[in-house]
Scaffold this active site. Structure first.
Site, short mmCIF file in Angstrom:
data_model
loop_
_atom_site.label_atom_id
_atom_site.label_comp_id
_atom_site.label_asym_id
_atom_site.label_seq_id
_atom_site.Cartn_x
_atom_site.Cartn_y
_atom_site.Cartn_z
N LYS A 164 97.16 93.40 40.85
CA LYS A 164 96.81 93.65 42.20
C LYS A 164 96.10 94.13 43.14
O LYS A 164 95.43 95.34 43.42
CB LYS A 164 98.15 94.11 42.50
CG LYS A 164 99.60 93.63 42.06
CD LYS A 164 100.84 94.24 42.59
CE LYS A 164 102.01 94.18 42.03
NZ LYS A 164 103.18 94.39 42.74
N LYS A 211 102.70 96.78 35.02
CA LYS A 211 103.84 96.74 33.79
C LYS A 211 103.95 95.43 34.84
O LYS A 211 104.79 95.82 35.76
CB LYS A 211 104.27 97.78 33.67
CG LYS A 211 105.18 96.53 32.42
CD LYS A 211 105.28 96.85 31.04
CE LYS A 211 105.84 96.18 30.46
NZ LYS A 211 105.03 95.13 29.05
N TYR A 212 104.32 94.53 34.71
CA TYR A 212 105.06 93.27 34.89
C TYR A 212 106.41 92.53 34.59
O TYR A 212 106.53 93.23 33.13
CB TYR A 212 104.50 91.31 34.27
CG TYR A 212 104.46 90.25 35.07
CD1 TYR A 212 104.35 90.02 36.07
CD2 TYR A 212 104.82 89.34 34.36
CE1 TYR A 212 105.19 89.29 36.55
CE2 TYR A 212 105.30 88.22 34.63
CZ TYR A 212 105.47 88.47 36.20
OH TYR A 212 106.24 87.29 36.79
N LYS A 234 109.75 83.90 51.62
CA LYS A 234 111.33 84.07 52.06
C LYS A 234 111.32 82.86 52.51
O LYS A 234 110.84 82.02 53.49
CB LYS A 234 111.04 85.62 52.58
CG LYS A 234 111.10 86.50 52.14
CD LYS A 234 111.60 88.07 52.69
CE LYS A 234 110.45 89.09 51.85
NZ LYS A 234 110.79 90.14 52.67
N ARG A 244 106.63 96.90 60.28
CA ARG A 244 107.24 95.90 61.20
C ARG A 244 108.89 95.35 61.15
O ARG A 244 109.76 96.22 60.18
CB ARG A 244 106.10 95.18 61.29
CG ARG A 244 107.03 94.50 59.87
CD ARG A 244 106.40 92.54 59.46
NE ARG A 244 106.85 91.98 58.47
CZ ARG A 244 106.38 92.35 57.52
NH1 ARG A 244 104.71 92.99 57.30
NH2 ARG A 244 106.94 91.66 56.32
N ARG A 269 116.54 79.91 56.48
CA ARG A 269 114.79 80.06 57.82
C ARG A 269 114.83 78.16 57.57
O ARG A 269 114.32 77.52 56.76
CB ARG A 269 113.65 80.54 56.82
CG ARG A 269 113.53 82.09 56.77
CD ARG A 269 111.90 82.81 56.25
NE ARG A 269 112.54 83.57 56.30
CZ ARG A 269 111.32 84.75 56.21
NH1 ARG A 269 109.72 84.59 56.24
NH2 ARG A 269 111.67 85.90 55.61
#
Ligand code: MV4
Length: 449
Positions: free
Chosen positions: A159, A202-203, A238, A293, A339
């Protein structure tokens, strides 16, 4: 409260959400808008509106000089950045402060610290919010990456330290994939953020995304407003969120909230914030990131707590105490948000801007539609395609789903293509109805890429 005026440095539904909260607090409002938004609803609902530039965001909604000028010209003493745009820009928050303008959000140092995912993980671990097992800090080269991966076991995930939102992320399934994975992730991170630093974890194969909403007053007082389940995503966007999560029982909720409160109180967090956790199939949860935020999905929390998060956030920024205690918070029923985007789900969710020729709002008990659209409105192609958030509340999850279905059938938006038919399919999906969801849900059940 004293008479005050606030400027809203955003557009669309969130600008309207902020204007509504400000009005209920007896605050005057100033909208800013780009030339593409001259007819937009947020410019009409605010007490004043200032055009700050041409359509491209860098010349308008991201242009710090113009936004500060608009605040100074109109005498606005505070700026609410909404989400996206300048909301997590620590430099903007600092400039506001140095101009004597209140930034309605966290302290700049918290925005900066949480923007660095390595630092955030380190900080939160110190306060007992453990992250996913992996490297302690940055991994500098492929050799070290392989060494750590061997220790924690494959698959692993690389990442970007400056990441979030999936950019600069690479899953590595065995040692042979490490070299190319490392180079690609590093190059992506450098291109996207100007910061090539990577870390390794670790995934976790089929995680749930669970997040806890917090409010802090900056003096170590923090309340947690329950969790949201945000596992239904496509390409790190999302699409559906809910509160509470079906995967979280009373005991687990207590642990999640205690962890979130301890860590945010530990750093002296001020304002509204969200602690993101990944939860594995055995319900182990790990700290992932903190969002500094107000988030798109905040309404599901408002619907189950009855707390107006925007008003609380503004009051905190203007120096008031949080108006309730943790024990006052009671979660009631279940809320789901869909959404609604101006996109074609049949064409890989391609944006479909255009003119809305007819609009009918869904209504009735337990229904909330946060939107900036109206009949005759033309959606500009310049900005993102969110045109509204349909939030349905019910006494149970099944009642909320039934209410969402009938609301999705009730709403009429003509002239453009929207994601409404897609949401109806999800609401009718057996696995969704049973709560059997993860971040892999759409891939596995809707053959989406
Ligand atoms: C993970 C993960 C599995 N294991 N980390 C995606 C965006 C970024 N914020 C973190 N992400 C993930 N991190 C480990 N160690 C899976 C994801 C992930 C994901 C997370 C939340 C919601 C949707 C997601 C979709 C794909 C991957």
């Amino acid at each position: 409260m004293r008479f005050e005026k606030i400027l809203i440095a955003n557009r669309g539904e969130i600008a309207i959400r902020i204007i509504r909260a400000a009005k209920e607090l007896n605050l005057k409002t100033v909208a800013i808008y780009s030339e593409a938004d001259a007819d937009a609803l947020h410019t009409r609902l605010a007490d004043e509106a200032v055009c700050i530039g041409p359509p491209p965001a860098r010349d308008s909604y991201l242009n710090i000089t113009r936004i500060i000028s608009a605040a100074e010209i109109t005498g606005a003493r505070a700026i609410h950045p909404g989400y996206g745009f300048l909301s997590e820009n620590a430099e903007f928050a600092e400039i506001c402060e140095s101009c004597g303008i209140i930034f309605i959000g966290p302290k700049p140092e918290h925005i900066r610290a949480m923007g660095d995912k390595i630092k955030a993980k380190e900080t939160f671990a110190k306060f007992g919010a453990a992250g996913i097992p992996g490297s302690d800090g940055e991994i500098e080269n492929i050799r070290d990456a392989k060494k750590i991966a061997l220790k924690i076991g494959y698959p692993v995930i690389l990442k970007a330290a400056a990441g979030g939102g999936g950019k600069g992320m690479r899953i590595v399934r065995d040692e042979d994939e490490m070299e190319s994975g490392f180079r690609i992730a590093q190059a992506e991170a450098k291109a996207a953020f100007g910061d090539p630093r990577l870390y390794i974890e670790k995934y976790i194969e089929k995680p749930r995304h669970i997040e806890v909403q917090v409010l802090g007053d900056g003096e170590g007082n923090v309340v947690a407003l329950g969790e949201r389940e945000c596992s239904i995503q496509r390409r790190h966007q999302k699409l559906i969120e809910e509160s509470p999560s079906v995967a979280v029982d009373e005991e687990l909720r207590k642990k999640l909230m205690e962890t979130a409160i301890r860590a945010s109180a530990g750093i002296g967090y001020q304002s509204a914030g969200t602690i993101e956790f990944l939860m594995d199939e055995n319900k182990n949860f790990y700290f992932m990131e903190m969002n500094t935020r107000i988030q798109v999905e905040h309404p599901v929390t408002e619907m189950v707590t009855g707390i107006d998060i925007l008003k609380e956030q503004i009051k905190i920024a203007l120096g008031e105490k949080i108006s309730f205690k943790q024990d006052d918070i009671k979660l009631r029923g279940h809320a789901i948000e869909c959404r609604i985007n101006a996109e074609d789900p049949e064409r890989n969710f391609a944006p479909c801007p255009g003119k809305i020729t007819f609009f009918h709002m869904p209504q009735g008990i337990g229904v909330r539609f946060d939107t900036h659209i109206f009949a005759g409105y033309t959606i500009p192609y310049t900005y993102d395609s969110l045109i509204g958030k349909l939030i349905c509340h019910g006494n149970s999850r099944l009642e909320a789903i039934a209410r969402m279905k009938r609301s999705l059938e009730e709403i009429v938006i003509e002239g453009i293509t929207t994601t409404i038919p897609f949401h109806l399919k999800v609401m009718n999906n057996e696995k969704f109805i049973s709560g059997d969801i993860s971040t892999k849900f759409l891939e596995e059940n809707f053959k989406l890429k």
